[in-house]
Design an enzyme around this catalytic site. Structure first.
Site, PDB file in Angstrom:
ATOM      1  N   LYS A  55      27.138  27.506 -84.198  1.00 51.64           N
ATOM      2  CA  LYS A  55      28.079  28.579 -83.889  1.00 51.64           C
ATOM      3  C   LYS A  55      27.831  29.805 -84.756  1.00 51.64           C
ATOM      4  CE  LYS A  55      32.068  27.734 -82.208  1.00 51.64           C
ATOM      5  NZ  LYS A  55      31.660  27.761 -80.803  1.00 51.64           N
ATOM      6  N   GLY A  56      27.479  29.612 -86.008  1.00 50.16           N
ATOM      7  CA  GLY A  56      27.189  30.764 -86.863  1.00 50.16           C
ATOM      8  C   GLY A  56      25.994  31.536 -86.368  1.00 50.16           C
ATOM      9  N   ASN A  58      39.719  28.891 -78.524  1.00 52.63           N
ATOM     10  CA  ASN A  58      39.922  28.678 -77.095  1.00 52.63           C
ATOM     11  C   ASN A  58      41.173  27.822 -76.910  1.00 52.63           C
ATOM     12  OD1 ASN A  58      39.236  25.954 -77.498  1.00 52.63           O
ATOM     13  ND2 ASN A  58      37.131  26.232 -76.784  1.00 52.63           N
ATOM     14  N   LEU A 103      40.958  31.607 -72.524  1.00 49.73           N
ATOM     15  CA  LEU A 103      41.387  30.610 -71.542  1.00 49.73           C
ATOM     16  C   LEU A 103      40.314  30.332 -70.497  1.00 49.73           C
ATOM     17  CD1 LEU A 103      44.983  32.052 -71.006  1.00 49.73           C
ATOM     18  CD2 LEU A 103      44.358  30.076 -72.423  1.00 49.73           C
ATOM     19  N   GLY A 153      41.067  33.890 -68.238  1.00 48.44           N
ATOM     20  CA  GLY A 153      41.207  35.119 -68.995  1.00 48.44           C
ATOM     21  C   GLY A 153      41.431  34.892 -70.471  1.00 48.44           C
ATOM     22  N   THR A 186      27.843  26.457 -72.525  1.00 47.38           N
ATOM     23  CA  THR A 186      27.474  26.421 -73.937  1.00 47.38           C
ATOM     24  C   THR A 186      27.351  27.842 -74.488  1.00 47.38           C
ATOM     25  OG1 THR A 186      26.198  24.411 -73.511  1.00 47.38           O
ATOM     26  CG2 THR A 186      25.802  25.524 -75.598  1.00 47.38           C
ATOM     27  N   ALA A 187      27.958  28.089 -75.645  1.00 47.32           N
ATOM     28  CA  ALA A 187      27.853  29.357 -76.394  1.00 47.32           C
ATOM     29  C   ALA A 187      28.654  30.503 -75.787  1.00 47.32           C
ATOM     30  CB  ALA A 187      26.402  29.793 -76.582  1.00 47.32           C
ATOM     31  N   GLY A 242      31.871  30.927 -76.016  1.00 51.03           N
ATOM     32  CA  GLY A 242      32.776  31.342 -77.076  1.00 51.03           C
ATOM     33  C   GLY A 242      32.075  32.101 -78.185  1.00 51.03           C
ATOM     34  N   ASP A 243      30.842  31.713 -78.477  1.00 51.00           N
ATOM     35  CA  ASP A 243      30.065  32.416 -79.502  1.00 51.00           C
ATOM     36  C   ASP A 243      29.678  33.814 -79.031  1.00 51.00           C
ATOM     37  OD1 ASP A 243      30.203  30.142 -81.086  1.00 51.00           O
ATOM     38  OD2 ASP A 243      28.343  29.331 -80.258  1.00 51.00           O
ATOM     39  N   LYS A 264      23.660  31.627 -67.628  1.00 53.41           N
ATOM     40  CA  LYS A 264      22.315  31.185 -68.008  1.00 53.41           C
ATOM     41  C   LYS A 264      22.417  29.881 -68.787  1.00 53.41           C
ATOM     42  CE  LYS A 264      20.581  35.926 -68.497  1.00 53.41           C
ATOM     43  NZ  LYS A 264      19.994  36.920 -69.444  1.00 53.41           N
ATOM     44  N   GLY A 267      21.509  27.133 -71.775  1.00 54.66           N
ATOM     45  CA  GLY A 267      21.176  27.151 -73.189  1.00 54.66           C
ATOM     46  C   GLY A 267      22.169  27.953 -74.003  1.00 54.66           C
TER      47      GLY A 267
END
Length: 307
Positions: free
Chosen positions: A43-44, A187, A224, A228, A251-252, A254-255, A288, A290
């Site tokens: 995540k970093g 989230n 969410l 939204g 995946t990712a 949220g990052d 996408k 990954g």
């Protein structure tokens, strides 16, 4: 951008091992996969790449091991424009995330921190002291030891940085961390675990956001997914509609959101526009496969934001 335009990221760096299949296996079951990737993750690191791809000067503070994944992760960070002078090599293996993704783009993830557990207060303090004069935003997550995240938040606040905490994966945190956090970005599941409020819609997200505000956080953004996001601060609550896209892999996402949000703040955007840009980045990321390969650049984000 001004003189303090850098985004400083303190957090995890992993090698992401991802298997794609029509569906996820049940316990004890084996299924045949359709694809496989080995890329930079954590995540970093993902948030650092997202910030850099938005256009912000970005520095990463974290640890890698002494295995083959060390070069993969550091070289990938540098290849995306992230500065790695504060990435320390430590004995043992680099952190690994094992990810499985089904046909609908949903995933499950097992993260093994490994080298990430070696990140310590001295490394954090040295990096913040060196980079604070040119930085305005500090991004934090919870894939390193929680006490290190809490220490970084306090040190960042003392240094005058805007502290943004993505509390993922959700973990028990000391109450003292919340007054040092300017923006928290959980989230719905993370907000549920941290606050005890079952987050399922805008009203419950607003109640969860208030939990953070009551504990001293300046602003809370509850994402969410396809429903939204909710932004809450002392002035009230704002709802942001989701952007419709075809989901390939979540995946990712949220990052992408948090990294872009931090970069937008560092670039001088207000909170509302920063959230809008971050939502565009999160929407693009799910189209996408990954983690780091799915993170969009500024041109793509601006185009979707305008749309």
């Amino acid at each position: 951008m001004g003189e303090r335009d850098t985004v400083l990221v303190v957090g995890s760096i992993t090698a992401d091992v991802t298997a794609f299949a029509e569906r996820l296996p049940r316990p004890g079951e084996t299924v045949l996969g359709t694809d496989f990737t080995l890329v930079l993750g954590g995540k970093g690191a993902n948030q650092a790449v997202a910030a850099a791809r938005f256009g912000a000067p970005t520095s990463m503070v974290g640890c890698v091991g002494e295995d083959l994944f060390a070069d993969l992760t550091r070289d990938s960070l540098a290849g995306h424009g992230v500065r790695t002078e504060w990435v320390r090599q430590v004995p043992g293996p680099t952190g690994v995330a094992h990810i499985r993704v089904d046909r609908a783009g949903q995933n499950d993830i097992v993260i093994t921190p490994l080298a990430n557990a070696a990140l310590d207060r001295a490394q954090v303090d040295a990096a913040i002291a060196a980079l604070a004069p040119v930085s305005s935003v500090l991004l934090l997550q919870l894939e390193v030891r929680p006490e290190i995240t809490a220490h970084a938040a306090e040190a960042g606040r003392r240094a005058g940085l805007t502290v943004v905490l993505d509390p993922a994966p959700a973990a028990e945190l000391p109450d003292g961390i919340w007054p040092t956090v300017d923006v928290v970005t959980p989230n719905e599941s993370e907000a549920t675990l941290l606050t005890g409020v079952e987050v399922s819609d805008v009203d419950s997200a607003s109640r969860a956001a208030k939990w953070f505000l009551d504990r001293g956080v300046g602003r809370a953004i509850i994402t969410l997914g396809d429903r939204g996001a909710v932004l809450a601060d002392a002035d009230g609550t704002t709802f942001f509609e989701a952007i419709e896209v075809a989901v390939v892999d979540t995946t990712a996402a949220g990052d992408a959101f948090t990294g872009t949000f931090g970069a937008a703040l560092a670039a001088g955007h207000g909170t509302v526009e920063a959230v809008e840009l971050a939502m565009a980045a999160g929407a693009l990321a799910v189209t996408k496969a990954g983690a780091s390969p799915s993170l969009p650049n500024r041109t793509e984000i601006d185009a979707l934001h305008r749309r």
